[in-house]
Enzyme design. Structure first.
Site, PDB file in Angstrom:
ATOM      1  N   ARG A  63       0.913  -1.309  -0.198  1.00 34.17           N
ATOM      2  CA  ARG A  63      -0.018  -0.049   0.132  1.00 34.17           C
ATOM      3  C   ARG A  63       0.836   1.259  -0.082  1.00 34.17           C
ATOM      4  O   ARG A  63       0.387   2.361  -0.612  1.00 34.17           O
ATOM      5  CB  ARG A  63      -1.015  -0.066   1.209  1.00 34.17           C
ATOM      6  N   TYR A 115     -15.962  15.997 -18.112  1.00 31.36           N
ATOM      7  CA  TYR A 115     -16.091  14.617 -17.868  1.00 31.36           C
ATOM      8  C   TYR A 115     -17.184  14.241 -17.111  1.00 31.36           C
ATOM      9  O   TYR A 115     -17.384  14.766 -15.985  1.00 31.36           O
ATOM     10  CB  TYR A 115     -14.662  13.589 -17.545  1.00 31.36           C
ATOM     11  N   ASP A 189      -6.789  17.938 -16.385  1.00 27.90           N
ATOM     12  CA  ASP A 189      -7.310  16.587 -16.765  1.00 27.90           C
ATOM     13  C   ASP A 189      -6.701  16.500 -18.219  1.00 27.90           C
ATOM     14  O   ASP A 189      -7.542  17.086 -19.260  1.00 27.90           O
ATOM     15  CB  ASP A 189      -8.619  16.159 -16.710  1.00 27.90           C
ATOM     16  N   LYS A 214      -7.458   4.983 -20.382  1.00 24.80           N
ATOM     17  CA  LYS A 214      -7.273   5.425 -21.816  1.00 24.80           C
ATOM     18  C   LYS A 214      -6.173   5.109 -22.547  1.00 24.80           C
ATOM     19  O   LYS A 214      -5.662   4.192 -22.780  1.00 24.80           O
ATOM     20  CB  LYS A 214      -7.894   7.054 -21.944  1.00 24.80           C
TER      21      LYS A 214
END
Ligand SMILES: *Cc1c(COP(=O)(O)O)cnc(C)c1O
Length: 404
Positions: A63, A115, A189, A214
């Protein structure tokens, strides 16, 4: 002394760019590998043994840090031109981590063609955290000015926006924000462009993030989010959140992302070239096409000045929702799918799919055409893509059949 922001293993060996992008993106520094592995190994281990009761090694618990994650972070920092990159489990996870820099009562300024998931997260912050977002038309840099104040913490931009493909003047907005609000961070973004075509940190942004789902990974086989920062102290704060909440990318997904990103430049070159052909074809047929590679795009020159290309996503209007539905359903090669950035070509109706979470009245306010079709161009032979699209346009009644 309490160590509020422990340094993570990722902070170590970011090498700077020395070659052109397509060379750097395929050249992964793995010189620390004990066996000279050509591909960075997957350290599929949750824990790492310590040398002694008090002597901790570089890694202890995945983690907090994992060697495979460190490699992909360092590689991405290099290609993003970032001081540091951090990878998390999704693009929305990346934005969640970034928005945790905002305190209750502070404000965000964001675009009005965002988005869908970003809208949802910002609404959640407004409802539950007392963090208000002002949505403005970021195609005009001046629209941010009335909202900049000492409460402003983040200015969140997308360029091109999706699905209306509007361009934000990142350098001018960043200048306004930094002049007036030294405490505010400009966040971009950059998912639509990828670092190959646009590097917001070089344009004045403080943070650039991507949905790694993406173009960066390119195959729709993983979900990831990538954050790049210019200032390492911001990087330390973000790392703190990632370690505290446990959203760091898993070793296997880190490995897949590192594998996928190596072909970013070749994929994007091909996808973009085909998208330019398809945009020209649709415009010639008389459709209203939204694509920054067309001279008819109102911000063609602005986009050219901040990026290295128009990308591989376009949208177009047919004037009729029913026709649009028939086109989308009439294609065979283009898969009906949300998302983009995959090697396979995709077709969608944003108002019915990716942007359906934006309420209809808000879509109307923001002039989001309900008949809009989005095309995300893959690496297939462009002639096949054009032929398939044309047969769908003809059978949907969007084009007259050529007279025999
Ligand atoms: C997909 C996407 C996101 C969200 O990323 P996930 O990986 O799906 O969480 C954010 N911004 C843009 C522009 C996107 O396309």
């Amino acid at each position: 002394m309490t160590d509020i922001f422990p340094s993570s293993p990722a902070a170590s060996v970011v090498s700077t760019r020395r070659y052109r992008f397509a060379t750097e993106v395929v050249t992964v520094d793995n010189s620390d590998d004990p066996h000279n592995a050509a591909s960075v190994p997957i350290y599929q281990s949750a824990t790492f043994k310590q040398k002694g009761a008090t002597a901790s090694g570089e890694y202890d618990y995945t983690r907090s840090g994992n060697p495979t994650r460190t490699h992909v972070e360092n590689h991405l920092a290099k290609i993003m031109g970032a001081e540091r990159a951090l990878v998390v489990t999704s693009g929305m996870g990346a934005l969640d981590v970034i928005t945790r820099l905002v305190r209750s009562g502070e404000e965000i300024i964001a675009g009005d063609d965002l988005y869908g998931g970003t809208n949802r997260l910002l609404s959640f912050l407004a409802q539950s955290q007392n963090v208000k977002t002002h949505h403005v038309d970021t195609t005009k840099a001046e629209s941010v000015l009335p909202y900049l104040s000492d409460k402003t913490r983040l200015v969140l931009l997308e360029s091109p926006t999706n699905p209306l493909i509007k361009i934000s003047d990142i350098p001018t907005i960043a200048k306004y924000v930094h002049e007036r609000c030294p405490n505010a961070l400009v966040v971009v973004d950059n998912t639509m462009m990828s670092p190959y075509l646009q590097r917001p940190l070089e344009l004045g942004a403080d943070i650039s993030y991507h949905s790694g789902t993406k173009y960066l990974s390119g195959h729709h086989d993983l979900m990831a989010g990538v954050i790049g920062v210019k200032d390492t102290s911001v990087g330390d704060q973000l790392y703190y959140v990632i370690n505290a909440t446990g959203c760091g990318l898993s070793p296997f997904d880190s490995w897949l992302l590192l594998r996928g990103v190596k072909t970013l430049a070749v994929r994007m070159d091909k996808q973009q070239a085909s998208c330019i052909r398809i945009a020209n074809y649709l415009e010639t047929q008389g459709f209203r096409v939204h694509f920054p590679g067309l001279l008819s795009h109102p911000q063609y020159h602005l986009h050219r000045s901040i990026s290295a290309g128009p990308g591989a996503v376009l949208s177009f209007e047919t004037g009729d929702i029913g026709i649009s539905e028939r086109i989308v359903e009439g294609t065979k090669l283009w898969s009906i799918s949300v998302s983009f950035g995959c090697v396979n070509s995709l077709i969608s109706m944003p108002c019915r799919m990716s942007h359906a979470s934006i309420p209809a009245h808000v879509r109307a306010e923001r002039a989001l055409p309900e008949d809009l079709i989005r095309l995300c161009v893959g690496i297939e032979d462009v002639e096949d893509l054009l032929e398939d699209l044309e047969q769908a346009l003809l059978s949907a009644g969007a084009l007259p059949y050529p007279s025999k």
